[in-house]
Design a protein around this motif. Structure first.
Motif, PDB file in Angstrom:
ATOM      1  N   ASN A 112      11.132  -6.413   3.769  1.00 29.54           N
ATOM      2  CA  ASN A 112      10.278  -5.195   4.353  1.00 29.54           C
ATOM      3  C   ASN A 112       9.494  -4.672   3.273  1.00 29.54           C
ATOM      4  O   ASN A 112       9.951  -3.937   2.401  1.00 29.54           O
ATOM      5  N   ARG A 113       8.104  -4.686   3.562  1.00 32.59           N
ATOM      6  CA  ARG A 113       7.272  -4.322   2.730  1.00 32.59           C
ATOM      7  C   ARG A 113       6.470  -2.913   3.422  1.00 32.59           C
ATOM      8  O   ARG A 113       6.531  -2.777   4.468  1.00 32.59           O
ATOM      9  N   ASP A 114       6.033  -2.103   2.594  1.00 29.22           N
ATOM     10  CA  ASP A 114       5.341  -1.024   2.905  1.00 29.22           C
ATOM     11  C   ASP A 114       3.889  -1.279   3.328  1.00 29.22           C
ATOM     12  O   ASP A 114       3.119  -1.324   2.349  1.00 29.22           O
ATOM     13  N   ARG A 115       3.679  -1.650   4.644  1.00 29.23           N
ATOM     14  CA  ARG A 115       2.256  -2.231   4.895  1.00 29.23           C
ATOM     15  C   ARG A 115       1.193  -0.957   4.653  1.00 29.23           C
ATOM     16  O   ARG A 115       0.258  -1.399   4.393  1.00 29.23           O
ATOM     17  N   ALA A 173       1.179   1.005   2.128  1.00 26.12           N
ATOM     18  CA  ALA A 173       0.796   0.945   0.724  1.00 26.12           C
ATOM     19  C   ALA A 173      -0.074  -0.238   0.364  1.00 26.12           C
ATOM     20  O   ALA A 173      -0.919  -0.181  -0.706  1.00 26.12           O
ATOM     21  N   ASP A 174       0.171  -1.292   1.046  1.00 26.56           N
ATOM     22  CA  ASP A 174      -0.533  -2.593   0.766  1.00 26.56           C
ATOM     23  C   ASP A 174      -2.214  -2.184   1.460  1.00 26.56           C
ATOM     24  O   ASP A 174      -2.902  -2.748   0.492  1.00 26.56           O
ATOM     25  N   LEU A 175      -2.324  -1.616   2.521  1.00 24.56           N
ATOM     26  CA  LEU A 175      -3.605  -1.322   2.810  1.00 24.56           C
ATOM     27  C   LEU A 175      -4.297  -0.155   2.040  1.00 24.56           C
ATOM     28  O   LEU A 175      -5.411  -0.493   1.806  1.00 24.56           O
ATOM     29  N   ASP A 176      -3.539   0.654   1.598  1.00 24.35           N
ATOM     30  CA  ASP A 176      -4.074   1.631   0.532  1.00 24.35           C
ATOM     31  C   ASP A 176      -4.648   0.918  -0.681  1.00 24.35           C
ATOM     32  O   ASP A 176      -5.602   1.326  -1.220  1.00 24.35           O
TER      33      ASP A 176
END
Length: 86
Positions: A40-43, A45-48
């Protein structure tokens, strides 16, 4: 709860399984042969992080005085040169 999927089904629907949160028991002929546990990734945070990388890349282009088209053309030229040398 663990989701069950046959090998063929798992392979065909891999993208969907990656995006879920439940583990997947992978089966062949009714026997479990593997277990897939999605991370489970923090999507957001990825986009940021991607947005920040784009801002930095844009600032570098401005600093160097080149356009995006110039950078793309240079990249394409480098790939062609590499392909010829291989």
């Amino acid at each position: 709860m663990t989701v069950m999927a046959g090998v063929r089904e798992f392979r065909e629907d891999l993208a969907a399984y990656i995006d879920q949160t439940e583990p997947v028991a992978i089966t062949r002929h009714g026997q479990t042969v593997g277990l897939f546990i999605p991370v489970n990734r923090d999507r957001q945070a990825d986009l940021d992080a991607y947005a920040e990388a784009a801002r930095k890349a844009n600032a570098l282009l401005v600093e160097l005085g080149i356009t995006e088209d110039d950078a793309v053309a240079e990249f394409a030229n480098a790939r062609r040169t590499q392909a010829r040398e291989s």
